[in-house]
Scaffold this active site. Structure first.
Site, PDB file in Angstrom:
ATOM      1  N   ARG A 157       0.826  -1.223   0.000  1.00 43.10           N
ATOM      2  CA  ARG A 157       0.000   0.000   0.000  1.00 43.10           C
ATOM      3  C   ARG A 157       0.852   1.261   0.000  1.00 43.10           C
ATOM      4  NH1 ARG A 157      -3.360  -3.389   3.504  1.00 43.10           N
ATOM      5  NH2 ARG A 157      -1.560  -3.246   4.874  1.00 43.10           N
ATOM      6  N   ILE A 158       1.841   1.321   0.909  1.00 38.82           N
ATOM      7  CA  ILE A 158       2.618   2.564   1.036  1.00 38.82           C
ATOM      8  C   ILE A 158       3.558   2.739  -0.164  1.00 38.82           C
ATOM      9  CG2 ILE A 158       4.245   3.849   2.488  1.00 38.82           C
ATOM     10  CD1 ILE A 158       2.970   2.336   4.923  1.00 38.82           C
ATOM     11  N   THR A 236      11.282   4.519   5.524  1.00 39.69           N
ATOM     12  CA  THR A 236      10.157   4.814   6.427  1.00 39.69           C
ATOM     13  C   THR A 236       9.480   3.506   6.841  1.00 39.69           C
ATOM     14  OG1 THR A 236       8.762   5.185   4.486  1.00 39.69           O
ATOM     15  CG2 THR A 236       9.633   7.147   5.564  1.00 39.69           C
ATOM     16  N   ARG A 238      11.028  -0.136   8.483  1.00 39.62           N
ATOM     17  CA  ARG A 238      11.530  -0.533   9.794  1.00 39.62           C
ATOM     18  C   ARG A 238      13.055  -0.442   9.776  1.00 39.62           C
ATOM     19  NH1 ARG A 238       7.253   0.339  11.484  1.00 39.62           N
ATOM     20  NH2 ARG A 238       5.803  -1.005  12.613  1.00 39.62           N
ATOM     21  N   GLU A 267      15.710   1.639  18.092  1.00 38.22           N
ATOM     22  CA  GLU A 267      14.981   2.889  18.307  1.00 38.22           C
ATOM     23  C   GLU A 267      14.794   3.106  19.786  1.00 38.22           C
ATOM     24  OE1 GLU A 267      11.360   3.307  16.087  1.00 38.22           O
ATOM     25  OE2 GLU A 267      12.379   2.943  14.194  1.00 38.22           O
ATOM     26  N   HIS A 286      10.724   8.456  13.961  1.00 37.81           N
ATOM     27  CA  HIS A 286       9.607   7.548  13.638  1.00 37.81           C
ATOM     28  C   HIS A 286       8.248   8.278  13.690  1.00 37.81           C
ATOM     29  CE1 HIS A 286       8.525   2.993  13.592  1.00 37.81           C
ATOM     30  NE2 HIS A 286       7.670   3.699  12.884  1.00 37.81           N
ATOM     31  N   ALA A 288       6.447   9.092  10.611  1.00 35.85           N
ATOM     32  CA  ALA A 288       5.862   9.153   9.258  1.00 35.85           C
ATOM     33  C   ALA A 288       4.336   9.167   9.267  1.00 35.85           C
ATOM     34  CB  ALA A 288       6.384   8.000   8.404  1.00 35.85           C
TER      35      ALA A 288
HETATM   36  C1  GLV Z   1       4.398   2.592  12.019  1.00 40.04           C
HETATM   37  O1  GLV Z   1       5.572   2.428  11.867  1.00 40.04           O
HETATM   38  C2  GLV Z   1       3.413   1.591  11.768  1.00 40.04           C
HETATM   39  O2  GLV Z   1       3.769   0.425  11.544  1.00 40.04           O
HETATM   40  O3  GLV Z   1       2.212   1.926  11.801  1.00 40.04           O
END
Ligand code: GLV
Length: 323
Positions: A157-158, A236, A238, A267, A286, A288
């Site tokens: 999706r992203i 963006t 992991r 992190e 983190h 986004a």
């Molecule tokens: C953020 O990193 C998520 O997985 O929603």
């Protein structure tokens, strides 16, 4: 009696408002996640757990919760912090928040890409440091974004939402993914290539794969060595997809030009990390998916999954490999 739930951090009101009428909610109110011992203590006897990506939810946590635990609902799309197999073995469904953060995360990916290419963070520091004395023909030069080649690793999706935006910049978009997507290739005008070709041909490389055994440290010394010296790497997804030591060496030795990360391993990134000594990297904490609207939607969706699980109903957004 209302079912008991433990929420591992304060989440946006939208989610709490949905949950409170139907559940007895214990909310961890510290800024930091519950330490392991507190987590194991807090989950005892709960019917539901609402978790964040910072909480390691493994069989020990599930056993500490005990037989009452009916559902785990994660307020994130990624769920590599949860042992889904262990949950499935206990017939506990796991929910997550896909879809609602896609566009927001793609927007932020572009913010990082543009900031790295056009050196916006460096420019801001230059201004604040009082170095801006005049207009200069060679000040803070970076590569053009329009017309460049964007390589997308992972066309979920992203990844697709990032590709869609690239078309507005007249870019060539190539991708590599665990599965080919012929329909999407046609629709978005993107081209499937082997990973090595993606590394060799891309001006910008953006990572959109989940973290799993096959993507852990996918970007290692060998991968970085195949990229162009002018390449800009954006992550963006992991942090664990990139080997941080390899990235440090590649950026230090100008094997690649720049990196822009929203996620790191670990992190938060330790302040003594050598990556933080470099000028050719941007590191965001983190964020986004951190738009007001999207975080409200994520909290709502996580609450809806939790409520469905408490009622013994099918979760509206269950992780693919969950029961
Ligand atoms: C953020 O990193 C998520 O997985 O929603």
């Amino acid at each position: 009696m209302k079912p008991k739930v433990f929420i591992t951090r304060a989440i946006p009101e939208a989610g709490i408002d949905l949950l409170c009428p139907i559940a007895d909610a214990d909310i961890w109110s510290d800024e930091l996640p519950p330490p392991r011992e507190s987590l194991l203590q807090k989950v005892k006897g709960v019917d539901g757990l609402l978790t964040l990506l910072t909480d390691k939810i493994d069989s020990q946590v599930m056993d500490a919760a005990g037989a009452s635990l009916k559902v785990i609902s994660q307020m994130a799309v990624g769920y590599d912090n949860i042992d889904v197999a262990a949950a499935t073995a206990r017939k506990i469904p796991v929910g997550h928040t896909p879809g609602v953060l896609t566009e927001t995360t793609a927007d932020f990916t572009w913010a990082l890409l543009m900031s790295a290419a056009r050196r916006i963070v460096e420019g801001d520091h230059y201004t604040r440091d009082g170095k801006w004395k005049t207009w200069m023909p060679t000040l803070l030069l970076g590569p053009d974004v329009h017309g460049a080649t964007l390589g997308i690793i992972g066309l979920g999706r992203i990844g697709q939402a990032v590709a869609k935006r690239a078309k507005g910049f007249d870019m060539r978009v190539i991708y590599h993914s665990a599965h080919r997507h012929p329909e999407i290739e046609k629709e978005l005008g993107v081209e499937y290539v082997p990973l090595d070709s993606l590394y060799a041909e891309s001006d910008f490389i953006s990572i959109h794969t989940p973290l799993n055994d096959s993507t852990y440290h996918l970007i290692n010394n060998a991968a970085l060595a195949k990229m162009k010296p002018s390449a800009i790497l954006i992550n963006t997804a992991r942090g664990g997809v990139i080997d941080p030591d390899a990235l440090y060496r590649a950026l230090r030795d100008k094997q690649i030009a720049y990196a822009a990360l929203d996620v790191t391993e670990p992190e938060p990134i330790p302040l003594e990390s050598p990556l933080l000594t470099l000028n050719n990297i941007i590191i965001a904490p983190h964020i986004a998916s951190a738009s007001i609207q999207t975080r409200n939607k994520m909290a709502t969706m996580a609450a809806e999954n939790l409520i469905a699980g408490l009622k013994g109903e099918k979760l509206p957004h269950r992780v693919a490999d969950s029961r």
